[in-house]
Design a protein around this motif. Structure first.
Motif, PDB file in Angstrom:
ATOM      1  N   VAL A 253      46.521  38.565  35.142  1.00  0.00           N
ATOM      2  CA  VAL A 253      45.389  37.633  35.181  1.00  0.00           C
ATOM      3  C   VAL A 253      45.125  37.141  33.765  1.00  0.00           C
ATOM      4  CG1 VAL A 253      42.997  37.328  35.925  1.00  0.00           C
ATOM      5  CG2 VAL A 253      44.443  39.069  37.036  1.00  0.00           C
ATOM      6  N   ALA A 254      45.017  35.810  33.609  1.00  0.00           N
ATOM      7  CA  ALA A 254      44.768  35.252  32.277  1.00  0.00           C
ATOM      8  C   ALA A 254      43.585  34.295  32.337  1.00  0.00           C
ATOM      9  CB  ALA A 254      46.009  34.527  31.785  1.00  0.00           C
ATOM     10  N   GLU A 255      42.901  34.214  31.217  1.00  0.00           N
ATOM     11  CA  GLU A 255      41.830  33.204  31.064  1.00  0.00           C
ATOM     12  C   GLU A 255      42.099  32.476  29.767  1.00  0.00           C
ATOM     13  OE1 GLU A 255      38.112  35.280  31.261  1.00  0.00           O
ATOM     14  OE2 GLU A 255      38.359  35.701  33.408  1.00  0.00           O
ATOM     15  N   GLY A 256      42.203  31.156  29.839  1.00  0.00           N
ATOM     16  CA  GLY A 256      42.497  30.362  28.652  1.00  0.00           C
ATOM     17  C   GLY A 256      43.800  30.795  27.984  1.00  0.00           C
ATOM     18  N   GLY A 257      44.768  31.203  28.795  1.00  0.00           N
ATOM     19  CA  GLY A 257      46.075  31.593  28.258  1.00  0.00           C
ATOM     20  C   GLY A 257      46.111  33.013  27.713  1.00  0.00           C
ATOM     21  N   ARG A 258      44.964  33.727  27.754  1.00  0.00           N
ATOM     22  CA  ARG A 258      44.932  35.101  27.242  1.00  0.00           C
ATOM     23  C   ARG A 258      44.857  36.100  28.388  1.00  0.00           C
ATOM     24  NH1 ARG A 258      40.280  35.850  24.932  1.00  0.00           N
ATOM     25  NH2 ARG A 258      40.763  38.023  24.523  1.00  0.00           N
ATOM     26  N   VAL A 259      45.598  37.171  28.261  1.00  0.00           N
ATOM     27  CA  VAL A 259      45.604  38.190  29.315  1.00  0.00           C
ATOM     28  C   VAL A 259      44.248  38.886  29.365  1.00  0.00           C
ATOM     29  CG1 VAL A 259      46.632  40.396  30.026  1.00  0.00           C
ATOM     30  CG2 VAL A 259      48.083  38.603  29.049  1.00  0.00           C
ATOM     31  N   VAL A 260      43.700  38.978  30.584  1.00  0.00           N
ATOM     32  CA  VAL A 260      42.430  39.705  30.728  1.00  0.00           C
ATOM     33  C   VAL A 260      42.537  40.836  31.761  1.00  0.00           C
ATOM     34  CG1 VAL A 260      40.949  37.790  29.988  1.00  0.00           C
ATOM     35  CG2 VAL A 260      41.525  38.034  32.418  1.00  0.00           C
ATOM     36  N   GLY A 261      43.650  40.874  32.463  1.00  0.00           N
ATOM     37  CA  GLY A 261      43.770  41.955  33.441  1.00  0.00           C
ATOM     38  C   GLY A 261      45.104  41.962  34.156  1.00  0.00           C
ATOM     39  N   LEU A 262      45.305  43.032  34.891  1.00  0.00           N
ATOM     40  CA  LEU A 262      46.493  43.150  35.745  1.00  0.00           C
ATOM     41  C   LEU A 262      45.984  43.373  37.163  1.00  0.00           C
ATOM     42  CD1 LEU A 262      49.646  43.500  35.958  1.00  0.00           C
ATOM     43  CD2 LEU A 262      49.225  45.955  35.764  1.00  0.00           C
ATOM     44  N   GLU A 263      46.293  42.404  38.024  1.00  0.00           N
ATOM     45  CA  GLU A 263      45.863  42.578  39.417  1.00  0.00           C
ATOM     46  C   GLU A 263      46.877  43.456  40.138  1.00  0.00           C
ATOM     47  OE1 GLU A 263      44.380  39.143  41.825  1.00  0.00           O
ATOM     48  OE2 GLU A 263      45.944  39.835  43.206  1.00  0.00           O
ATOM     49  N   VAL A 264      46.354  44.459  40.833  1.00  0.00           N
ATOM     50  CA  VAL A 264      47.254  45.369  41.552  1.00  0.00           C
ATOM     51  C   VAL A 264      46.839  45.445  43.014  1.00  0.00           C
ATOM     52  CG1 VAL A 264      47.810  46.804  39.540  1.00  0.00           C
ATOM     53  CG2 VAL A 264      45.807  47.379  40.936  1.00  0.00           C
ATOM     54  N   GLU A 265      47.798  45.749  43.838  1.00  0.00           N
ATOM     55  CA  GLU A 265      47.502  46.007  45.252  1.00  0.00           C
ATOM     56  C   GLU A 265      47.532  47.524  45.451  1.00  0.00           C
ATOM     57  OE1 GLU A 265      50.308  44.288  47.990  1.00  0.00           O
ATOM     58  OE2 GLU A 265      49.280  45.114  49.738  1.00  0.00           O
ATOM     59  N   GLU A 266      46.510  48.043  46.080  1.00  0.00           N
ATOM     60  CA  GLU A 266      46.495  49.479  46.362  1.00  0.00           C
ATOM     61  C   GLU A 266      47.646  49.802  47.316  1.00  0.00           C
ATOM     62  OE1 GLU A 266      44.358  51.785  45.093  1.00  0.00           O
ATOM     63  OE2 GLU A 266      43.445  50.196  43.895  1.00  0.00           O
ATOM     64  N   GLY A 280      52.125  48.642  50.523  1.00  0.00           N
ATOM     65  CA  GLY A 280      50.899  47.921  50.162  1.00  0.00           C
ATOM     66  C   GLY A 280      49.844  48.039  51.257  1.00  0.00           C
ATOM     67  N   THR A 281      48.571  48.121  50.836  1.00  0.00           N
ATOM     68  CA  THR A 281      47.484  48.209  51.825  1.00  0.00           C
ATOM     69  C   THR A 281      46.779  46.867  51.991  1.00  0.00           C
ATOM     70  OG1 THR A 281      45.859  48.757  50.132  1.00  0.00           O
ATOM     71  CG2 THR A 281      47.006  50.619  51.175  1.00  0.00           C
ATOM     72  N   GLY A 282      47.115  45.903  51.128  1.00  0.00           N
ATOM     73  CA  GLY A 282      46.469  44.596  51.205  1.00  0.00           C
ATOM     74  C   GLY A 282      45.215  44.513  50.336  1.00  0.00           C
ATOM     75  N   GLN A 283      44.712  45.667  49.912  1.00  0.00           N
ATOM     76  CA  GLN A 283      43.476  45.682  49.099  1.00  0.00           C
ATOM     77  C   GLN A 283      43.843  45.536  47.616  1.00  0.00           C
ATOM     78  OE1 GLN A 283      41.312  49.365  49.517  1.00  0.00           O
ATOM     79  NE2 GLN A 283      40.057  48.824  47.724  1.00  0.00           N
ATOM     80  N   THR A 284      43.216  44.588  46.944  1.00  0.00           N
ATOM     81  CA  THR A 284      43.570  44.382  45.536  1.00  0.00           C
ATOM     82  C   THR A 284      42.394  44.666  44.610  1.00  0.00           C
ATOM     83  OG1 THR A 284      42.986  42.044  45.619  1.00  0.00           O
ATOM     84  CG2 THR A 284      45.297  42.587  46.052  1.00  0.00           C
ATOM     85  N   SER A 285      42.741  44.928  43.367  1.00  0.00           N
ATOM     86  CA  SER A 285      41.703  45.090  42.336  1.00  0.00           C
ATOM     87  C   SER A 285      42.334  44.724  41.000  1.00  0.00           C
ATOM     88  CB  SER A 285      41.162  46.515  42.313  1.00  0.00           C
ATOM     89  OG  SER A 285      42.231  47.416  42.130  1.00  0.00           O
ATOM     90  N   VAL A 286      41.513  44.589  39.969  1.00  0.00           N
ATOM     91  CA  VAL A 286      42.031  44.173  38.656  1.00  0.00           C
ATOM     92  C   VAL A 286      41.790  45.275  37.627  1.00  0.00           C
ATOM     93  CG1 VAL A 286      41.808  42.486  36.780  1.00  0.00           C
ATOM     94  CG2 VAL A 286      41.745  41.705  39.159  1.00  0.00           C
ATOM     95  N   ILE A 287      42.860  45.649  36.938  1.00  0.00           N
ATOM     96  CA  ILE A 287      42.730  46.610  35.837  1.00  0.00           C
ATOM     97  C   ILE A 287      42.489  45.777  34.576  1.00  0.00           C
ATOM     98  CG2 ILE A 287      43.950  48.346  34.447  1.00  0.00           C
ATOM     99  CD1 ILE A 287      45.719  48.880  36.948  1.00  0.00           C
ATOM    100  N   ALA A 288      41.352  45.984  33.931  1.00  0.00           N
ATOM    101  CA  ALA A 288      41.040  45.193  32.736  1.00  0.00           C
ATOM    102  C   ALA A 288      41.971  45.597  31.599  1.00  0.00           C
ATOM    103  CB  ALA A 288      39.585  45.421  32.321  1.00  0.00           C
ATOM    104  N   CYS A 289      42.612  44.613  30.982  1.00  0.00           N
ATOM    105  CA  CYS A 289      43.505  44.897  29.853  1.00  0.00           C
ATOM    106  C   CYS A 289      43.770  43.580  29.123  1.00  0.00           C
ATOM    107  CB  CYS A 289      44.823  45.515  30.324  1.00  0.00           C
ATOM    108  SG  CYS A 289      45.739  44.487  31.453  1.00  0.00           S
ATOM    109  N   ASP A 290      44.234  43.695  27.880  1.00  0.00           N
ATOM    110  CA  ASP A 290      44.583  42.471  27.146  1.00  0.00           C
ATOM    111  C   ASP A 290      46.067  42.406  26.803  1.00  0.00           C
ATOM    112  OD1 ASP A 290      44.686  44.370  25.162  1.00  0.00           O
ATOM    113  OD2 ASP A 290      42.772  43.802  24.267  1.00  0.00           O
ATOM    114  N   THR A 291      46.798  43.448  27.154  1.00  0.00           N
ATOM    115  CA  THR A 291      48.242  43.485  26.915  1.00  0.00           C
ATOM    116  C   THR A 291      48.885  44.197  28.106  1.00  0.00           C
ATOM    117  OG1 THR A 291      47.716  43.839  24.577  1.00  0.00           O
ATOM    118  CG2 THR A 291      50.020  44.131  25.208  1.00  0.00           C
ATOM    119  N   VAL A 292      50.020  43.690  28.543  1.00  0.00           N
ATOM    120  CA  VAL A 292      50.736  44.348  29.638  1.00  0.00           C
ATOM    121  C   VAL A 292      52.178  44.602  29.183  1.00  0.00           C
ATOM    122  CG1 VAL A 292      51.544  44.160  32.035  1.00  0.00           C
ATOM    123  CG2 VAL A 292      49.335  43.178  31.400  1.00  0.00           C
TER     124      VAL A 292
END
Ligand SMILES: Cc1cc2nc3c(=O)[nH]c(=O)nc-3n(C[C@H](O)[C@H](O)[C@H](O)COP(=O)(O)OP(=O)(O)OC[C@H]3O[C@@H](n4cnc5c(N)ncnc54)[C@H](O)[C@@H]3O)c2cc1C
Length: 439
Positions: A253-266, A280-292
């Motif tokens: 996930v990026a905002e203005g070209g900068r990484v703000v998270g990694l979306e994962v599926e449970e 996959g369970t279909g349920q997603t969430s975002v791990i906040a991070c600035d580098t992957v």
């Protein structure tokens, strides 16, 4: 005897597999030319093994020095064999070697194919590892690390990257992300000791409780993992390492070209025969991070010029796939005579240096019967082929670095390390190294 007839073999790639293949071939009297993309030999033993494992790297370097000092061996560094290399696979094949052994490692990148995978701040482990181990050109490129780093993968390479983040960068938090659970982790506990100081026990316990129902549904009991945690362990003071299990990356996930998270599926775990698979369970969430950082293994370089499919070079199907060392000629449907592949070029990201050595030695055992069927040639004739190779490279404008030059370089690096009072110094660019070697 110096002018006894012999076989002439080219080994391509001077990582552990290429070097140990060279040693095995020279031990049986072959004249060996060792061609290597990098100026210095060693491959990932030089540019992969973690920064401060000086003793291990020193031990390997001493073994490599012995191999490279053998009068039967000629090292030609800074030479790439590839579709757009200094020589192509076909060029090399036409020069008249008795056999060719490819030991070029796994230089391709395994992309997961998810959105955002090529954004700035998203790295693939090999590139970052090459960067901090000072392999040009990666050493010359910036790999800025943010405060919160998500590392995808739970093998030994994740441990190295986490080690880099928590001890060599200014990171506050590292999250190791795994599609499966704690029982499927792939790192060695001994390697993990290097980052134990950053391991947050309380967060780990919380994570195990969070996924407990899904572990138990797969017949796994987290109680023993919880019991193994030292009670009352203080939280890490500098950077902390935590795990996020049962999470499959879906997009960066990026905002203005900068990484703000990694979306994962449970995910949940499902037994498939002996294997535990993540579903996959279909349920997603975002791990906040600035580098992957993706530490999910590599694939071989599809542009090297060897027949390639799905991340691997094609070898002759053998009854035992573990014995498939001969490169396939896909058009003819049979082995390319005298062309072999060993080490990580044969099985990408497969194990430690000891495994690469074993694979190289086993590969050479497959080369032996092929050579035994071919006539040996006078040493002088073999030297003419080596000379022709050198001339071809010069004519193509390649700046070849031989082993005496590598030794001069290493002496200069040692002197710099002593002057700067550091354990190790490496020149960060090919230009600096080539300038130093210029007469
Ligand atoms: C991050 C990381 C950490 C590791 N840490 C350890 C550790 O602590 N201990 C341990 O035992 N093992 C460790 N390993 C594993 C070990 O490095 C490998 O098992 C081993 O290096 C594989 O050897 P290889 O020769 O097959 O490939 P590589 O080491 O990758 O060598 C490939 C060689 O081929 C050359 N080459 C590539 N393409 C071309 C081309 N087209 N033409 C000519 N030459 C080419 C390269 O320059 C390189 O020298 C680590 C691996 C990684 C990725």
């Amino acid at each position: 005897m110096a002018d006894d007839p012999l076989h002439l073999v080219a080994v391509i790639g001077a990582g552990p597999a290429g070097l140990f293949a060279t040693r095995a071939l020279a031990a049986q009297g072959c004249r060996v030319v060792l061609l290597n993309r990098d100026i210095k030999p060693g491959g990932l033993a030089e540019y992969g093994i973690f920064l401060n494992k000086y003793k291990m790297k020193g031990g390997l370097r001493r073994q490599f020095q012995k191999i490279l000092s053998d009068p039967l061996v000629t090292y030609l560094g800074h030479v790439t064999i590839a579709e757009r290399g200094d020589l192509t696979v076909a060029d090399l094949g036409a020069l008249g070697f008795d056999a060719l052994v490819y030991a070029i490692g796994a230089q391709g990148t395994k992309y997961l194919g998810i959105e955002g995978e090529r954004l700035p701040g998203v790295y693939h482990a090999k590139d970052l590892v090459y960067h901090y181990n000072r392999l040009p050109p990666f050493s010359e490129q910036p790999y800025p690390m943010g405060k919160r780093v998500a590392i995808v993968g739970v093998g030994n390479v994740m441990v190295d990257i986490a080690n880099y983040c928590v001890h060599f960068c200014d990171c506050d938090e590292v999250v190791a992300v795994a599609r499966r659970g704690p029982f499927e982790k792939a790192y060695d506990d001994r390697e993990f000791e290097d980052i134990e100081d950053a391991f947050d026990h309380a967060l780990y316990r919380e994570e195990l409780e969070r996924i407990r129902p899904r572990l138990e549904a797969a017949g796994q009991n987290p109680a023993e993992l919880i019991a193994a945690l030292a009670p009352g362990t203080e939280p890490p003071t500098r950077a902390r390492l935590r795990f996020r299990f049962l999470a499959s990356p879906r997009r960066v996930v990026a905002e203005g070209g900068r990484v703000v998270g990694l979306e994962v599926e449970e995910t949940r775990l499902e037994r498939k025969g002996d294997r535990i698979a993540a579903v996959g369970t279909g349920q997603t969430s975002v791990i906040a991070c600035d580098t992957v950082v993706f530490a999910v293994g590599d694939r071989v370089d599809e542009h090297a010029g060897l027949p390639y499919k799905d991340g691997l070079y094609l070898t002759v199907p053998a009854d035992d796939p573990a014995a498939a060392y001969q490169v396939l000629d896909p058009a003819a449907g049979k082995a390319q005579p005298g062309v072999y592949v060993v080490g990580w070029a044969r099985r990408a990201s497969d194990g430690v240096v000891g495994r690469a050595r074993l694979d190289a030695e086993t590969g050479v055992k497959h080369v032996q019967p092929y050579l035994a069927e071919r006539p040996k040639r006078p040493r002088a004739e073999a030297e003419r082929v080596v000379e022709r190779l050198r001339q071809t490279l010069t004519a193509r404008g390649a700046v070849v670095v031989d082993y005496p030059a590598v030794q001069r370089l290493e002496a200069a690096e040692k002197a710099r390390a002593a002057a700067e009072k550091v354990e190790e110094f490496k020149f960060a660019s090919d230009r600096e190294m080539l300038d130093l070697l210029r007469p």
